[in-house]
Design a protein around this motif. Structure first.
Motif, short mmCIF file in Angstrom:
data_model
loop_
_atom_site.label_atom_id
_atom_site.label_comp_id
_atom_site.label_asym_id
_atom_site.label_seq_id
_atom_site.Cartn_x
_atom_site.Cartn_y
_atom_site.Cartn_z
N UNK A 175 -62.50 30.15 -3.12
CA UNK A 175 -61.30 29.95 -3.92
C UNK A 175 -61.02 28.48 -4.17
N UNK A 176 -61.42 27.62 -3.24
CA UNK A 176 -61.17 26.19 -3.39
C UNK A 176 -62.38 25.44 -3.94
N UNK A 177 -63.47 26.17 -4.24
CA UNK A 177 -64.68 25.50 -4.72
C UNK A 177 -64.44 24.85 -6.08
N UNK A 178 -64.78 23.59 -6.16
CA UNK A 178 -64.63 22.85 -7.40
C UNK A 178 -65.59 21.67 -7.36
N UNK A 179 -66.32 21.41 -8.47
CA UNK A 179 -67.30 20.32 -8.44
C UNK A 179 -66.64 18.96 -8.27
N UNK A 180 -67.19 18.17 -7.37
CA UNK A 180 -66.70 16.81 -7.12
C UNK A 180 -67.90 15.91 -6.87
N UNK B 92 -64.12 13.58 -12.80
CA UNK B 92 -64.80 13.19 -11.55
C UNK B 92 -65.69 14.28 -10.98
N UNK B 93 -65.95 15.34 -11.74
CA UNK B 93 -66.84 16.39 -11.25
C UNK B 93 -68.28 15.91 -11.22
N UNK B 94 -68.63 14.96 -12.08
CA UNK B 94 -70.02 14.52 -12.22
C UNK B 94 -70.12 13.03 -11.90
N UNK B 95 -71.14 12.69 -11.14
CA UNK B 95 -71.46 11.29 -10.87
C UNK B 95 -72.78 10.97 -11.56
N UNK C 266 -74.16 24.54 -11.36
CA UNK C 266 -74.38 23.23 -11.97
C UNK C 266 -75.22 23.36 -13.23
N UNK C 267 -76.15 24.31 -13.24
CA UNK C 267 -76.93 24.55 -14.45
C UNK C 267 -76.02 24.95 -15.60
N UNK D 36 -71.43 26.93 4.73
CA UNK D 36 -72.86 26.65 4.75
C UNK D 36 -73.39 26.23 3.39
N UNK D 37 -72.61 26.40 2.32
CA UNK D 37 -73.03 26.07 0.95
C UNK D 37 -74.24 26.89 0.54
N UNK D 38 -74.29 28.14 1.01
CA UNK D 38 -75.40 29.01 0.62
C UNK D 38 -75.25 29.52 -0.80
N UNK D 39 -74.01 29.70 -1.26
CA UNK D 39 -73.79 30.25 -2.60
C UNK D 39 -73.24 29.23 -3.59
N UNK D 40 -72.75 28.10 -3.10
CA UNK D 40 -72.26 27.03 -3.99
C UNK D 40 -72.81 25.71 -3.48
N UNK D 41 -72.94 24.71 -4.35
CA UNK D 41 -73.42 23.40 -3.90
C UNK D 41 -72.46 22.76 -2.90
N UNK D 42 -73.00 21.87 -2.08
CA UNK D 42 -72.18 21.16 -1.11
C UNK D 42 -71.05 20.42 -1.80
N UNK D 43 -71.33 19.86 -2.99
CA UNK D 43 -70.31 19.09 -3.70
C UNK D 43 -69.16 19.94 -4.20
N UNK D 44 -69.28 21.26 -4.16
CA UNK D 44 -68.20 22.15 -4.59
C UNK D 44 -67.20 22.42 -3.47
N UNK D 45 -67.57 22.14 -2.22
CA UNK D 45 -66.70 22.42 -1.09
C UNK D 45 -65.82 21.22 -0.80
N UNK D 46 -64.63 21.50 -0.27
CA UNK D 46 -63.74 20.42 0.13
C UNK D 46 -64.40 19.59 1.22
#
Length: 360
Positions: free
Chosen positions: A39-44, A70-73, A121-122, A283-293
């Protein structure tokens, strides 16, 4: 009074109500543990490469900054080969490659992505490709209008199409990546169950250590056979996946038995709770690490489920990535857990208490 006439003791109403409320809170905690990361997953700060310089690169950078929040570096790379290498090493999730000579016939931007690295991300990169295409179309329209004003007669409109290249797609046997994502929870649950069962059924520190090692090896072989040989969720070298799965199961199981060695049955429950309700959701198994707080995403990668998920994805789709970290982390968790299990402080304390009672 006969035994049949004795009224059996009943549970007090306060305990009944209290148990129901306590169980509802437990369910709420479980739901929160699993739902909160999603629920809190958002690209950062998702690392995306960019190849090119000059006004075109400045326009793309400005557009990304204005729309991505700021979602993309953006990370600059010298050429397309360098960007491709970065994606294959999992240093970037994709890249925007601008033509060296935009005025050359057929010169068009290219967007690189790696769906197997992250489908989310794709999708973001597909959206970036559409925005870059809009910019290209706008520039062409402005050039055509300027040419029409200067040169009477028909003007040829050049066709420039932004191409999207998927460098690392999912395998045909797991076209959506679902097999790799859903494998993590059974892996964690299997490790916890193994640790709990071995704790309850095996006595003796050395025997328990051997039990964990045998279980980890056998579970790694079985899981790899199912995930790779049957459902096709894993790719790459079969025996490397067997070893990775064995280390993951062993790291989780030995953590449970090791905590039991330190704290007794309380440690058993603590190990299960930490792995299932804390380590697995981050664990970031279903979303990238950058999506987690943060720092939870980074912490999750230091725990066995996160390290296992990263390692299995690297082995399946990113052989060029440096997997030293996950291999080392799982090995350390496994070895430390076995060492704590072999000490069996809880049993020693219990034996000391019995000795004191006998002498007293």
């Amino acid at each position: 009074m006969s035994e049949s006439s004795v009224t059996p003791a009943v549970t007090p109403w306060q305990r009944v109500v209290g148990t129901g409320i306590a169980l509802s809170l437990v369910v709420g905690v479980i739901l929160l543990a699993f739902a909160w990361p999603s629920l809190t997953a958002s690209p950062r700060g998702v690392p995306i490469g960019i190849v090119g310089e000059g006004p075109a690169a400045e326009q793309v950078t400005a557009a990304v900054g204005a729309n991505a929040d700021d979602a993309i570096e953006l990370i600059s790379y010298e050429d397309r080969d360098a960007a491709v290498a970065a994606v294959e090493r999992r240093e970037a999730y994709g890249a925007i490659v601008l033509p060296a000579n935009p005025a050359a016939p057929g010169a068009a931007p290219e967007v690189l992505k790696a769906t197997a690295g992250s489908a989310q991300v794709a999708g973001i990169l597909d959206g970036l490709a559409a925005r870059v295409q809009d910019q290209v179309d706008e520039q062409i329209r402005a050039q055509v209008e300027a040419m029409s004003a200067q040169t009477p007669g028909p003007v040829t409109i050049p066709r420039v199409k932004v191409t999207v290249t998927d460098l690392v797609p999912f395998a045909e046997s797991d076209s959506t990546g679902a097999g790799l994502a859903v494998a993590m929870f059974p892996l964690v649950l299997g490790g916890v169950i193994g640790g709990v069962v071995l704790t309850l059924t095996v006595s003796g520190a050395v025997r328990r250590v051997v039990g964990v090692v045998v279980y980890a090896a056998a579970a790694g072989l079985v899981l790899a056979g199912v995930l790779q040989g049957w459902v096709g969720g894993l790719q790459g070298n079969f025996w490397a996946n067997v070893l990775a799965l064995a280390l993951a199961v062993g790291a989780i199981s030995s953590t449970v038995t090791g905590l039991t060695s330190l704290f007794g049955r309380v440690g058993t429950g603590l190990g299960a709770i930490v792995m299932v309700l804390f380590a697995n959701p981050i664990s970031a198994a279903s979303v990238p690490v950058q999506f987690l707080l943060q720092p939870w995403g980074a912490i999750g990668q230091l725990l066995p489920p996160g390290a296992a998920g990263t390692l299995l994805r690297d082995l399946s789709y990113f052989p060029a990535a440096d997997a030293t970290g996950p291999w080392l982390l799982l090995s350390v968790w496994f070895v430390v857990g076995l060492a704590l299990t072999s000490v069996d402080l809880s049993a020693r304390r219990a034996a000391a208490r019995r000795a004191v009672q006998i002498t007293a």
